[in-house]
Scaffold this motif. Structure first.
Motif, short mmCIF file in Angstrom:
data_model
loop_
_atom_site.label_atom_id
_atom_site.label_comp_id
_atom_site.label_asym_id
_atom_site.label_seq_id
_atom_site.Cartn_x
_atom_site.Cartn_y
_atom_site.Cartn_z
N ILE A 22 0.84 -1.21 0.00
CA ILE A 22 0.00 0.00 0.00
C ILE A 22 0.88 1.25 0.00
CG2 ILE A 22 -1.64 1.33 1.40
CD1 ILE A 22 -2.87 -1.41 2.20
N PHE A 23 1.93 1.22 0.78
CA PHE A 23 2.86 2.35 0.82
C PHE A 23 3.42 2.61 -0.58
CE2 PHE A 23 6.98 4.38 1.30
CZ PHE A 23 6.74 5.36 2.25
N ASP A 24 3.92 1.58 -1.22
CA ASP A 24 4.49 1.73 -2.57
C ASP A 24 3.45 2.22 -3.57
OD1 ASP A 24 6.93 0.86 -1.63
OD2 ASP A 24 6.67 -1.21 -2.32
N LYS A 25 2.24 1.76 -3.42
CA LYS A 25 1.19 2.10 -4.39
C LYS A 25 0.67 3.54 -4.22
CE LYS A 25 -3.13 0.31 -6.25
NZ LYS A 25 -4.09 -0.79 -6.19
N TYR A 26 0.57 4.03 -2.99
CA TYR A 26 -0.11 5.31 -2.73
C TYR A 26 0.81 6.45 -2.28
CZ TYR A 26 -4.38 2.67 -3.18
OH TYR A 26 -5.38 1.89 -3.67
N TYR A 27 2.05 6.16 -1.94
CA TYR A 27 2.92 7.20 -1.39
C TYR A 27 3.05 8.42 -2.30
CZ TYR A 27 6.96 9.62 0.52
OH TYR A 27 7.77 10.58 1.03
N VAL A 28 3.41 8.21 -3.55
CA VAL A 28 3.63 9.34 -4.47
C VAL A 28 2.33 10.11 -4.68
CG1 VAL A 28 4.25 9.99 -6.83
CG2 VAL A 28 5.61 8.27 -5.61
N ALA A 29 1.22 9.40 -4.88
CA ALA A 29 -0.07 10.07 -5.10
C ALA A 29 -0.46 10.90 -3.88
CB ALA A 29 -1.15 9.04 -5.41
N LEU A 30 -0.22 10.35 -2.69
CA LEU A 30 -0.55 11.09 -1.47
C LEU A 30 0.36 12.32 -1.30
CD1 LEU A 30 -1.23 8.09 0.90
CD2 LEU A 30 -2.91 9.82 0.22
N CYS A 31 1.61 12.21 -1.68
CA CYS A 31 2.52 13.37 -1.61
C CYS A 31 2.04 14.47 -2.54
CB CYS A 31 3.94 12.96 -1.98
SG CYS A 31 4.81 12.06 -0.67
N LEU A 32 1.64 14.10 -3.74
CA LEU A 32 1.11 15.09 -4.69
C LEU A 32 -0.18 15.71 -4.14
CD1 LEU A 32 1.74 13.16 -8.03
CD2 LEU A 32 2.97 15.18 -7.18
N PHE A 33 -1.01 14.89 -3.54
CA PHE A 33 -2.26 15.37 -2.94
C PHE A 33 -1.95 16.37 -1.82
CE2 PHE A 33 -5.69 14.60 0.27
CZ PHE A 33 -6.75 15.13 -0.46
N ALA A 34 -1.04 16.03 -0.93
CA ALA A 34 -0.67 16.92 0.18
C ALA A 34 -0.05 18.21 -0.35
CB ALA A 34 0.30 16.21 1.12
N ASN A 35 0.73 18.09 -1.40
CA ASN A 35 1.41 19.26 -1.96
C ASN A 35 0.43 20.27 -2.53
OD1 ASN A 35 4.03 20.40 -2.28
ND2 ASN A 35 3.78 20.16 -4.48
N GLN A 36 -0.76 19.83 -2.90
CA GLN A 36 -1.79 20.77 -3.36
C GLN A 36 -2.20 21.72 -2.24
OE1 GLN A 36 -4.98 18.43 -4.99
NE2 GLN A 36 -3.82 17.87 -6.81
N TYR A 37 -2.07 21.27 -1.02
CA TYR A 37 -2.39 22.12 0.14
C TYR A 37 -1.17 22.93 0.60
CZ TYR A 37 -6.72 19.45 0.76
OH TYR A 37 -7.95 18.88 0.57
N THR A 38 -0.05 22.22 0.76
CA THR A 38 1.10 22.86 1.40
C THR A 38 2.02 23.61 0.44
OG1 THR A 38 2.51 20.91 1.15
CG2 THR A 38 1.15 21.04 3.16
N GLU A 39 2.04 23.19 -0.80
CA GLU A 39 2.95 23.74 -1.80
C GLU A 39 4.41 23.67 -1.33
OE1 GLU A 39 1.45 27.65 -2.71
OE2 GLU A 39 -0.24 26.84 -3.83
N ASN A 40 4.71 22.60 -0.60
CA ASN A 40 6.06 22.36 -0.10
C ASN A 40 6.30 20.86 -0.11
OD1 ASN A 40 8.12 21.66 1.93
ND2 ASN A 40 8.21 23.88 2.24
N GLU A 41 7.22 20.39 -0.94
CA GLU A 41 7.42 18.95 -1.11
C GLU A 41 7.90 18.27 0.17
OE1 GLU A 41 9.87 18.24 -4.54
OE2 GLU A 41 8.43 19.21 -5.88
N GLU A 42 8.80 18.89 0.90
CA GLU A 42 9.31 18.28 2.14
C GLU A 42 8.20 18.15 3.17
OE1 GLU A 42 12.86 19.99 3.78
OE2 GLU A 42 13.82 20.08 1.81
N THR A 43 7.43 19.21 3.34
CA THR A 43 6.31 19.18 4.29
C THR A 43 5.30 18.12 3.87
OG1 THR A 43 6.63 21.52 4.78
CG2 THR A 43 4.50 20.57 5.36
N SER A 44 5.02 18.06 2.58
CA SER A 44 4.07 17.07 2.06
C SER A 44 4.56 15.65 2.35
CB SER A 44 3.86 17.26 0.56
OG SER A 44 3.30 18.52 0.31
N ALA A 45 5.83 15.40 2.12
CA ALA A 45 6.39 14.07 2.39
C ALA A 45 6.28 13.73 3.88
CB ALA A 45 7.84 14.01 1.92
N ASP A 46 6.56 14.69 4.74
CA ASP A 46 6.44 14.47 6.18
C ASP A 46 5.00 14.13 6.57
OD1 ASP A 46 9.13 14.99 6.51
OD2 ASP A 46 8.83 17.04 7.25
#
Length: 187
Positions: A22-46
């Motif tokens: 599940i991690f491998d399948k959704y990690y990148v998509a979730l980072c992109l999703f979070a980045n729509q809010y934060t506009e910061n890749e490091e924060t989104s990854a965290d």
């Protein structure tokens, strides 16, 4: 182990291997999703990593894959919104500090200018040679430099400075408490 039921619900047993899948399948998509809010890749990854950590803690609460996906997207959204709110609070606090420093800078500049003006007026009341010596001293000149510039002895500069200080204390006596209060209000 993932199996398909007749209702197209995918049941899930969230063991370590399935968690990694599940991690491998959704990690990148979730980072992109979070980045729509934060506009910061490091924060989104965290945020995404925190959400997966939470998922692992409560992994036994899930029976279907759609529940896991819903949890992850909801957790990421909520953490991203919390991060935005936190960032807003931090920004507002920083703005308040900047405003205080602006006010403090203005106040300090006024105190300095007013003090200089009062001192300059008092120096203007001194006899000419004392006045010249004190003006040069206000510019940061040493006694030897003042003596050379005014073509007098260093001892004369020293003596006239001492006399000037006594006269200035008398001239500035009425400002003494005012200047102390003015200074204390800037602290």
């Amino acid at each position: 182990m993932v199996t398909e039921t007749s209702y197209t619900l995918i049941s899930i047993r969230l063991n370590e291997q399935e968690f990694h899948n599940i991690f491998d399948k959704y990690y990148v998509a979730l980072c992109l999703f979070a980045n729509q809010y934060t506009e910061n890749e490091e924060t989104s990854a965290d945020i995404v990593q925190d959400s997966f950590a939470k998922l692992w803690q409560i992994r036994n609460d899930f029976f279907y894959l759609h529940q896991v996906k819903a949890f992850l997207y909801t957790a990421v959204r909520n953490k991203a919104l919390n991060e935005l709110e936190h960032s807003k609070v931090v920004f507002e606090y920083a703005q308040k500090i900047i405003e205080k420093k602006k006010d403090s800078f203005f106040h300090d500049a006024v105190v300095e200018e007013e003090t200089y003006r009062i001192l300059a007026e008092a120096i203007d009341k001194l006899p000419n040679q004392m006045k010249a010596i004190m003006q040069l001293a206000m510019e940061g000149k040493k006694n030897a430099e003042i003596a050379e510039r005014l073509n007098v002895s260093v001892e004369t500069v020293h003596t006239l400075k001492k006399m000037a200080y006594k006269k200035l204390r008398v001239y500035l006596k009425e400002y003494y408490y005012f200047l102390i209060l003015f200074y204390m209000s800037s602290q």
